[in-house]
Write a protein that holds these residues in place. Structure first.
Motif, PDB file in Angstrom:
ATOM      1  N   HIS A  33       0.862  -1.194   0.000  1.00 48.03           N
ATOM      2  CA  HIS A  33       0.000   0.000   0.000  1.00 48.03           C
ATOM      3  C   HIS A  33       0.890   1.232   0.000  1.00 48.03           C
ATOM      4  CE1 HIS A  33      -3.232   2.687   0.940  1.00 48.03           C
ATOM      5  NE2 HIS A  33      -2.756   2.965   2.126  1.00 48.03           N
ATOM      6  N   ASP A  34       0.501   2.259  -0.754  1.00 46.44           N
ATOM      7  CA  ASP A  34       1.269   3.504  -0.838  1.00 46.44           C
ATOM      8  C   ASP A  34       2.712   3.265  -1.288  1.00 46.44           C
ATOM      9  OD1 ASP A  34      -0.785   5.118  -0.211  1.00 46.44           O
ATOM     10  OD2 ASP A  34      -0.076   5.725   1.765  1.00 46.44           O
ATOM     11  N   GLU A 118      -2.687   1.534   8.277  1.00 45.39           N
ATOM     12  CA  GLU A 118      -2.530   1.504   6.823  1.00 45.39           C
ATOM     13  C   GLU A 118      -3.223   0.283   6.214  1.00 45.39           C
ATOM     14  OE1 GLU A 118      -1.433   3.846   5.077  1.00 45.39           O
ATOM     15  OE2 GLU A 118      -0.169   5.083   6.361  1.00 45.39           O
ATOM     16  N   LYS A 121      -7.008   0.884   6.551  1.00 47.05           N
ATOM     17  CA  LYS A 121      -7.443   1.984   5.688  1.00 47.05           C
ATOM     18  C   LYS A 121      -7.591   1.498   4.254  1.00 47.05           C
ATOM     19  CE  LYS A 121      -4.636   5.384   4.399  1.00 47.05           C
ATOM     20  NZ  LYS A 121      -3.835   6.642   4.376  1.00 47.05           N
ATOM     21  N   LYS A 122      -6.632   0.710   3.814  1.00 46.81           N
ATOM     22  CA  LYS A 122      -6.700   0.160   2.457  1.00 46.81           C
ATOM     23  C   LYS A 122      -7.918  -0.767   2.326  1.00 46.81           C
ATOM     24  CE  LYS A 122      -4.187  -2.711  -0.849  1.00 46.81           C
ATOM     25  NZ  LYS A 122      -3.018  -3.613  -1.054  1.00 46.81           N
ATOM     26  N   TYR A 123      -8.158  -1.565   3.370  1.00 49.84           N
ATOM     27  CA  TYR A 123      -9.255  -2.543   3.330  1.00 49.84           C
ATOM     28  C   TYR A 123     -10.618  -1.856   3.328  1.00 49.84           C
ATOM     29  CZ  TYR A 123     -12.312  -6.361   4.833  1.00 49.84           C
ATOM     30  OH  TYR A 123     -13.336  -7.262   4.935  1.00 49.84           O
ATOM     31  N   SER A 125     -11.354   1.475   2.746  1.00 50.67           N
ATOM     32  CA  SER A 125     -11.596   2.589   1.825  1.00 50.67           C
ATOM     33  C   SER A 125     -12.036   2.135   0.438  1.00 50.67           C
ATOM     34  CB  SER A 125     -10.343   3.449   1.694  1.00 50.67           C
ATOM     35  OG  SER A 125      -9.296   2.721   1.074  1.00 50.67           O
ATOM     36  N   GLY A 127     -10.291   1.830  -2.147  1.00 45.99           N
ATOM     37  CA  GLY A 127      -9.629   2.636  -3.166  1.00 45.99           C
ATOM     38  C   GLY A 127     -10.029   4.100  -3.184  1.00 45.99           C
TER      39      GLY A 127
END
Length: 337
Positions: A33-34, A118, A121-123, A125, A127
């Motif tokens: 991620h990121d 992190e 947040k990825k899970y 959101s 995207g």
């Protein structure tokens, strides 16, 4: 006859079959991620958390003293009086008593905190980087995990911060608490800590992401290259607001972690309602706001330091990963040739 047949087959009109290029398989670990790997979030978060808490530790000591009732010579809620009392009776060293426990707890706890944030947040959101609900939910999940790591050392730290603390140091406090109160004493405030940090983190992360986005929109030319001042300003705003909202629960947490030490009250069942009732009975409802000013003074610059350090760490690792990827692609090209 045989010669004619041979000639016929040797000058074939068919196109030559192209041979497949040489294949060199590579196992690439794709950043999660990121543009970062999971362990890189942990390292960046650990460094950020340690710098944040160690640099702001004296203010944390003042806040702890002001929040503890009937324990120490500090009876006034004023920061100046609290600071003067500590310096007069214990000197500058009194402001840093317990910093060893903070050093042991802050690094691992913040490694868990930021890496979990992190991931969640990825899970959550899906995207969408502007999903405020996802930021809040990820922050809550992160704090539940990190508080399990940090709470024991936070309890040790706060007991050492008290005036006339009976403990000689971190290990002495750990051994005596284990012997006299059992392992449950290290987690006496865990439930309260989670109930406090869940809204704290939800407000904090949501405010931070919103403020960072708003500041980037004010200066569109730096939107793709977020500056240190953006992270620091957004972090300061997020820390101050979250600290103000959750001060009453922080007072309850301090009471639970310091109960029975230096004249602090010992609570029958350790429930939040029991502690709140005792505080209100002794000091009125204003007692629930004890230490709100140093708490805001702590969390505002602390969050600015933490977020700017964390984002700087992320940028460092992102650049490191880009260089590593370029080196890998260059090596692959040479092998193919």
């Amino acid at each position: 006859m045989a010669t004619d047949a041979t000639r016929k087959f040797t000058k074939s009109d068919l196109l030559p079959v192209p041979q497949p290029p040489t294949f060199h398989p590579q196992i690439l670990v794709t950043p999660a991620h990121d543009g970062l790997h999971f362990w890189q979030f942990m390292v960046a978060g650990s460094i950020a958390g340690s710098i944040e808490h160690m640099s702001m530790f004296p203010i944390d000591t003042i806040k702890t003293r002001m929040q503890v009732l009937s324990s120490c010579p500090i009876k006034s809620a004023g920061i100046r009086q609290a600071l003067g009392s500590i310096l007069q009776t214990e000197g500058i060293a009194g402001l840093y008593r317990g910093i060893g426990a903070m050093g042991l707890g802050a690094g691992p706890a913040h490694a868990v905190y930021f890496s979990a944030y992190e991931v969640f947040k990825k899970y959550f959101s899906g995207g969408n980087p502007n999903n405020a609900v996802a930021h809040a939910a990820a922050g809550v999940c992160a704090t539940v995990a990190s508080d399990a790591v940090f709470t024991p050392m936070d309890m040790v730290k706060q007991r050492l911060q008290l005036s006339n603390s009976p403990y000689k140091g971190v290990m002495d406090c750990v051994k005596r608490v284990l012997r006299e109160e059992g392992i449950r004493a290290f987690y006496a405030s865990y439930r309260t800590t989670v109930l406090m940090n869940a809204p704290f983190t939800a407000v904090h992360f949501t405010t931070y992401e919103a403020a960072k986005r708003g500041l980037s929109e004010i200066s569109p030319e730096s939107a793709n290259d977020e500056t240190l001042i953006v992270h620091a300003t957004a972090g300061a705003a997020a820390g101050a607001l979250a600290a103000a909202v959750t001060t009453p629960l922080d007072v309850v947490k301090t009471q639970l972690q310091c109960q029975g030490v230096c004249g602090c009250d010992r609570f029958r069942n350790g429930s939040i309602s029991d502690v709140i009732g005792t505080i209100v009975k002794k000091d009125g409802y204003r007692g629930l706001l004890r230490g709100w000013m140093p708490r805001m003074l702590f969390h505002s610059p602390a969050a600015a330091i933490c977020w700017s350090t964390y984002e700087a760490g992320k940028s460092f690792f992102q650049q490191l990963n880009v260089v590593a990827d370029d080196d890998d692609h260059g090596s692959s090209s040479k092998l193919i040739r």
